[in-house]
Design a protein around this motif. Structure first.
Motif, short mmCIF file in Angstrom:
data_model
loop_
_atom_site.label_atom_id
_atom_site.label_comp_id
_atom_site.label_asym_id
_atom_site.label_seq_id
_atom_site.Cartn_x
_atom_site.Cartn_y
_atom_site.Cartn_z
N GLU A 59 3.67 14.25 -1.04
CA GLU A 59 2.75 14.66 -1.73
C GLU A 59 1.46 15.64 -0.77
O GLU A 59 0.88 16.41 -0.87
N ASN A 60 0.97 14.61 0.11
CA ASN A 60 0.11 14.90 1.04
C ASN A 60 0.42 16.11 1.86
O ASN A 60 -0.28 16.66 2.42
N LEU A 64 0.99 -1.03 0.01
CA LEU A 64 -0.07 -0.01 -0.10
C LEU A 64 0.83 1.29 -0.03
O LEU A 64 1.65 1.50 1.12
N ALA A 65 0.79 2.03 -1.03
CA ALA A 65 1.68 3.30 -1.01
C ALA A 65 0.88 4.61 -1.06
O ALA A 65 1.38 5.53 -1.70
N ASP A 66 -0.37 4.49 -0.61
CA ASP A 66 -1.01 5.70 -0.46
C ASP A 66 -0.88 6.17 1.01
O ASP A 66 -1.64 5.54 1.96
N PHE A 67 -0.41 7.29 1.17
CA PHE A 67 -0.07 7.63 2.86
C PHE A 67 -1.55 8.03 3.22
O PHE A 67 -1.59 7.46 4.51
N ALA A 68 -2.31 8.58 2.62
CA ALA A 68 -3.64 9.02 3.35
C ALA A 68 -4.48 7.91 3.90
O ALA A 68 -5.00 7.51 4.87
N ALA A 69 -4.46 6.80 2.90
CA ALA A 69 -5.03 5.58 3.19
C ALA A 69 -4.57 4.71 4.49
O ALA A 69 -4.95 4.25 5.42
N LYS A 105 -5.31 19.55 0.01
CA LYS A 105 -5.31 18.68 1.49
C LYS A 105 -5.22 19.63 2.82
O LYS A 105 -4.95 18.78 3.99
N SER A 108 7.72 4.63 -2.64
CA SER A 108 6.33 5.12 -2.94
C SER A 108 5.65 5.92 -1.94
O SER A 108 5.07 6.90 -2.17
N LEU A 109 5.59 5.09 -0.94
CA LEU A 109 4.94 5.69 0.34
C LEU A 109 5.38 7.05 0.87
O LEU A 109 4.85 8.02 1.06
N SER A 127 4.24 9.62 -1.38
CA SER A 127 2.95 9.92 -1.29
C SER A 127 2.79 10.90 0.00
O SER A 127 1.97 11.67 0.09
#
Length: 81
Positions: free
Chosen positions: A55-56, A7-12, A62, A48-49, A52
């Protein structure tokens, strides 16, 4: 404890309660580094995390979610200094 394998989506990762090894203390170092950054890490090592997370952190859209995403991490403590 849930691990965000793949999982590479920080917000998730943060909002769904996955374990996150806090790397936000490096944001200041990234800002002080040279113009080009190169992440030389093995596969499945969180590159990637980290992107991310950056990015956030920098996404103006955001800003309302900043406290929820970063409030419990290291970076707000650095911003107070």
């Amino acid at each position: 404890m849930k691990f965000p394998y793949g999982l590479a989506d920080f917000a998730a990762v943060i909002s769904e309660g996955y374990y996150y090894a806090d790397r936000t203390q490096y944001i200041h170092e990234f800002e002080q580094a040279s113009k080009y950054l190169l992440f030389l890490r093995p596969r499945r090592f969180g590159k990637s995390l980290i992107l991310s997370m950056l990015e956030n952190y920098y996404d103006v859209r955001k800003k309302d979610q900043f406290e929820a995403l970063f409030g419990h991490l290291h970076i707000p403590k650095l911003c107070e200094i």
